[in-house]
Design a protein around this motif. Sequence first.
Motif, PDB file in Angstrom:
ATOM      1  N   LEU A 177      35.577  28.520  14.136  1.00 51.04           N
ATOM      2  CA  LEU A 177      36.162  27.859  12.905  1.00 51.04           C
ATOM      3  C   LEU A 177      35.833  28.661  11.550  1.00 51.04           C
ATOM      4  O   LEU A 177      35.635  27.879  10.538  1.00 51.04           O
ATOM      5  N   GLU A 229      36.553  30.515   8.460  1.00 54.05           N
ATOM      6  CA  GLU A 229      37.295  30.461   7.395  1.00 54.05           C
ATOM      7  C   GLU A 229      37.095  31.941   6.447  1.00 54.05           C
ATOM      8  O   GLU A 229      36.174  31.878   5.511  1.00 54.05           O
ATOM      9  N   ARG A 275      39.520  29.460  11.809  1.00 53.40           N
ATOM     10  CA  ARG A 275      40.353  28.175  11.957  1.00 53.40           C
ATOM     11  C   ARG A 275      41.490  28.517  12.548  1.00 53.40           C
ATOM     12  O   ARG A 275      42.568  28.871  11.765  1.00 53.40           O
TER      13      ARG A 275
END
Length: 122
Positions: A22, A24, A62
């Motif tokens: 996830l 970013e 993500r």
Amino acid sequence: TTALVSRRLNRDLRVTGILFCLYETGTRLANDVCDDLADFLTRSEPEAPWFGAKLFETRIRRNIKLAESPSFGQSIFAYAPKCPGAADYLALVDEVIAMEEKLPAVEPTVDAQELEPLLAAA
């Protein structure tokens, strides 16, 4: 929890690597978390199961397709093989294979004949 498992169930347990999921890209928080974890690993005691663990270069970004694929009962490679999440996991596979090729060969601790009855029962 890794320390608990190591202490109670498997004293030989060692963490090979840590994968960021996830992730970013381009956020300060993601970079700060990576830096903090790298610092933590550097300061770890040699007895810790994560001592010497590698931070994988591959980051699993993500991606909505990664979240959707389990709902359809499919791997990301069946559900959306061309999405960024699938590309990230393929990059991880390449990184792990390259890492394993650099490791010295390890002799198995269990004789294959001991496993035959267990495998036959499965």
